[in-house]
Design a protein around this motif. Structure first.
Motif, PDB file in Angstrom:
ATOM      1  N   GLU A   1       0.687  -1.255   0.214  1.00  0.00           N
ATOM      2  CA  GLU A   1      -0.111   0.084   0.055  1.00  0.00           C
ATOM      3  C   GLU A   1       0.844   1.143   0.081  1.00  0.00           C
ATOM      4  N   VAL A   2       1.903   1.219   0.956  1.00  0.00           N
ATOM      5  CA  VAL A   2       2.749   2.458   0.896  1.00  0.00           C
ATOM      6  C   VAL A   2       3.541   2.559  -0.436  1.00  0.00           C
ATOM      7  N   ASP A   3       3.890   1.375  -0.965  1.00  0.00           N
ATOM      8  CA  ASP A   3       4.619   1.704  -2.172  1.00  0.00           C
ATOM      9  C   ASP A   3       3.840   1.807  -3.480  1.00  0.00           C
ATOM     10  N   THR A   4       2.615   1.395  -3.616  1.00  0.00           N
ATOM     11  CA  THR A   4       1.840   1.724  -4.933  1.00  0.00           C
ATOM     12  C   THR A   4       1.068   2.793  -4.834  1.00  0.00           C
ATOM     13  N   ASN A   5       0.643   3.747  -3.434  1.00  0.00           N
ATOM     14  CA  ASN A   5      -0.065   4.615  -3.712  1.00  0.00           C
ATOM     15  C   ASN A   5       0.905   6.123  -3.342  1.00  0.00           C
ATOM     16  N   GLU A   6       0.627   6.705  -4.159  1.00  0.00           N
ATOM     17  CA  GLU A   6       1.504   8.138  -3.868  1.00  0.00           C
ATOM     18  C   GLU A   6       1.123   8.638  -2.440  1.00  0.00           C
ATOM     19  N   VAL A   7      -0.044   8.643  -1.960  1.00  0.00           N
ATOM     20  CA  VAL A   7      -0.309   9.398  -0.472  1.00  0.00           C
ATOM     21  C   VAL A   7      -1.289   8.463   0.171  1.00  0.00           C
ATOM     22  N   VAL A   8      -0.710   7.603   1.373  1.00  0.00           N
ATOM     23  CA  VAL A   8      -1.698   7.054   2.111  1.00  0.00           C
ATOM     24  C   VAL A   8      -1.648   7.612   3.436  1.00  0.00           C
ATOM     25  N   LEU A   9      -2.840   7.276   3.964  1.00  0.00           N
ATOM     26  CA  LEU A   9      -3.196   7.775   5.458  1.00  0.00           C
ATOM     27  C   LEU A   9      -3.597   6.548   6.203  1.00  0.00           C
ATOM     28  N   PHE A  10      -2.831   6.001   6.997  1.00  0.00           N
ATOM     29  CA  PHE A  10      -3.540   5.233   8.099  1.00  0.00           C
ATOM     30  C   PHE A  10      -4.091   5.969   9.233  1.00  0.00           C
ATOM     31  N   MET A  11      -5.265   5.611   9.571  1.00  0.00           N
ATOM     32  CA  MET A  11      -5.786   6.340  10.378  1.00  0.00           C
ATOM     33  C   MET A  11      -7.353   5.800  11.114  1.00  0.00           C
TER      34      MET A  11
ATOM     35  N   LYS B   1      -5.305   7.813  -0.379  1.00  0.00           N
ATOM     36  CA  LYS B   1      -5.832   6.365  -0.150  1.00  0.00           C
ATOM     37  C   LYS B   1      -5.820   6.352   1.452  1.00  0.00           C
ATOM     38  N   SER B   2      -6.864   5.976   2.100  1.00  0.00           N
ATOM     39  CA  SER B   2      -6.812   5.790   3.755  1.00  0.00           C
ATOM     40  C   SER B   2      -7.252   4.327   3.923  1.00  0.00           C
ATOM     41  N   HIS B   3      -6.807   4.047   5.089  1.00  0.00           N
ATOM     42  CA  HIS B   3      -7.053   2.722   5.601  1.00  0.00           C
ATOM     43  C   HIS B   3      -7.285   3.172   7.164  1.00  0.00           C
ATOM     44  N   ASP B   4      -8.574   2.343   7.553  1.00  0.00           N
ATOM     45  CA  ASP B   4      -9.202   2.694   8.900  1.00  0.00           C
ATOM     46  C   ASP B   4      -8.623   1.252   9.753  1.00  0.00           C
ATOM     47  N   ILE B   5      -7.569   1.801  10.695  1.00  0.00           N
ATOM     48  CA  ILE B   5      -7.103   0.754  11.539  1.00  0.00           C
ATOM     49  C   ILE B   5      -8.071  -0.046  12.265  1.00  0.00           C
ATOM     50  N   TYR B   6      -9.123   0.447  12.619  1.00  0.00           N
ATOM     51  CA  TYR B   6     -10.221  -0.002  13.393  1.00  0.00           C
ATOM     52  C   TYR B   6     -10.764  -1.390  12.755  1.00  0.00           C
ATOM     53  N   GLN B   7     -10.629  -1.522  11.510  1.00  0.00           N
ATOM     54  CA  GLN B   7     -11.070  -2.517  10.700  1.00  0.00           C
ATOM     55  C   GLN B   7     -10.501  -4.059  10.890  1.00  0.00           C
ATOM     56  N   SER B   8      -9.184  -3.542  11.677  1.00  0.00           N
ATOM     57  CA  SER B   8      -8.389  -5.030  11.730  1.00  0.00           C
ATOM     58  C   SER B   8      -7.297  -4.881  12.825  1.00  0.00           C
ATOM     59  N   GLU B   9      -7.430  -5.727  13.933  1.00  0.00           N
ATOM     60  CA  GLU B   9      -6.299  -5.554  14.788  1.00  0.00           C
ATOM     61  C   GLU B   9      -5.240  -5.907  14.280  1.00  0.00           C
ATOM     62  N   GLU B  10      -4.700  -6.711  13.364  1.00  0.00           N
ATOM     63  CA  GLU B  10      -3.555  -6.966  12.661  1.00  0.00           C
ATOM     64  C   GLU B  10      -3.038  -5.839  11.987  1.00  0.00           C
ATOM     65  N   LEU B  11      -3.872  -4.902  11.466  1.00  0.00           N
ATOM     66  CA  LEU B  11      -3.353  -3.645  10.553  1.00  0.00           C
ATOM     67  C   LEU B  11      -3.382  -2.811  11.907  1.00  0.00           C
ATOM     68  N   ARG B  12      -3.877  -2.733  12.690  1.00  0.00           N
ATOM     69  CA  ARG B  12      -3.598  -1.479  13.966  1.00  0.00           C
ATOM     70  C   ARG B  12      -2.191  -2.019  14.568  1.00  0.00           C
ATOM     71  N   ARG B  13      -1.790  -3.242  14.747  1.00  0.00           N
ATOM     72  CA  ARG B  13      -0.454  -3.351  15.149  1.00  0.00           C
ATOM     73  C   ARG B  13       0.554  -3.606  14.155  1.00  0.00           C
ATOM     74  N   GLY B  14       0.021  -4.109  13.176  1.00  0.00           N
ATOM     75  CA  GLY B  14       1.209  -3.934  12.030  1.00  0.00           C
ATOM     76  C   GLY B  14       1.662  -2.547  11.621  1.00  0.00           C
ATOM     77  N   ILE B  15       0.642  -1.554  11.358  1.00  0.00           N
ATOM     78  CA  ILE B  15       1.387  -0.193  10.968  1.00  0.00           C
ATOM     79  C   ILE B  15       2.190   0.198  12.040  1.00  0.00           C
ATOM     80  N   LYS B  16       1.873   0.057  13.240  1.00  0.00           N
ATOM     81  CA  LYS B  16       2.950   0.652  14.375  1.00  0.00           C
ATOM     82  C   LYS B  16       4.293   0.104  14.378  1.00  0.00           C
ATOM     83  N   GLU B  17       4.321  -1.339  13.981  1.00  0.00           N
ATOM     84  CA  GLU B  17       5.601  -2.070  13.979  1.00  0.00           C
ATOM     85  C   GLU B  17       6.443  -1.533  12.625  1.00  0.00           C
ATOM     86  N   HIS B  18       5.518  -1.304  11.556  1.00  0.00           N
ATOM     87  CA  HIS B  18       6.041  -1.011  10.116  1.00  0.00           C
ATOM     88  C   HIS B  18       6.985   0.448  10.200  1.00  0.00           C
ATOM     89  N   SER B  19       6.155   1.247  10.978  1.00  0.00           N
ATOM     90  CA  SER B  19       6.725   2.560  10.976  1.00  0.00           C
ATOM     91  C   SER B  19       7.605   2.998  12.304  1.00  0.00           C
TER      92      SER B  19
END
Length: 106
Positions: free
Chosen positions: A10-20, A47-65
């Motif tokens: 998502e980060v690599d293929t979208n020019e601007v991404v907001l995890f929110m 493009k945006s992603h709602d971290i409340y839609q997935s506990e895995e995403l919520r944890r993963g984005i914090k680890e990623h960054s």
């Protein structure tokens, strides 16, 4: 695809991404709402992603960054920051310069 692979893609293929928290139409916290207001004010398509839609995403984005809070803004594959950093960059004009040089403002 693992959550780490999904985030990287998502980060690599979208020019601007907001995890929110929530969506741009219905932010679930003031910090996410603030970043959305700034991007909308600048006319940025993102493009945006709602971290409340997935506990895995919520944890993963914090680890990623390696950043403990959300929202998190990425421009052209690079982590920009959270609400405070995005707001400061907007107020100084640095965000507008970054986005215009990245062809993100339409």
């Amino acid at each position: 695809m693992s959550i780490a692979e999904f985030i990287r893609n998502e980060v690599d293929t979208n020019e601007v991404v907001l995890f929110m928290k929530g969506s741009p139409q219905a932010p679930a916290c003031g910090f996410s709402a603030q970043v959305v207001r700034i991007l909308d004010h600048l006319g940025v398509t993102f493009k945006s992603h709602d971290i409340y839609q997935s506990e895995e995403l919520r944890r993963g984005i914090k680890e990623h960054s390696d950043w403990p809070t959300v929202p998190q803004l990425y421009v052209r594959g690079e982590f920009v920051g959270g609400c405070d950093i995005v707001t400061e960059m907007f107020q100084s004009g640095e965000l507008q310069q970054m986005l215009s040089t990245q062809q993100a403002v339409h």
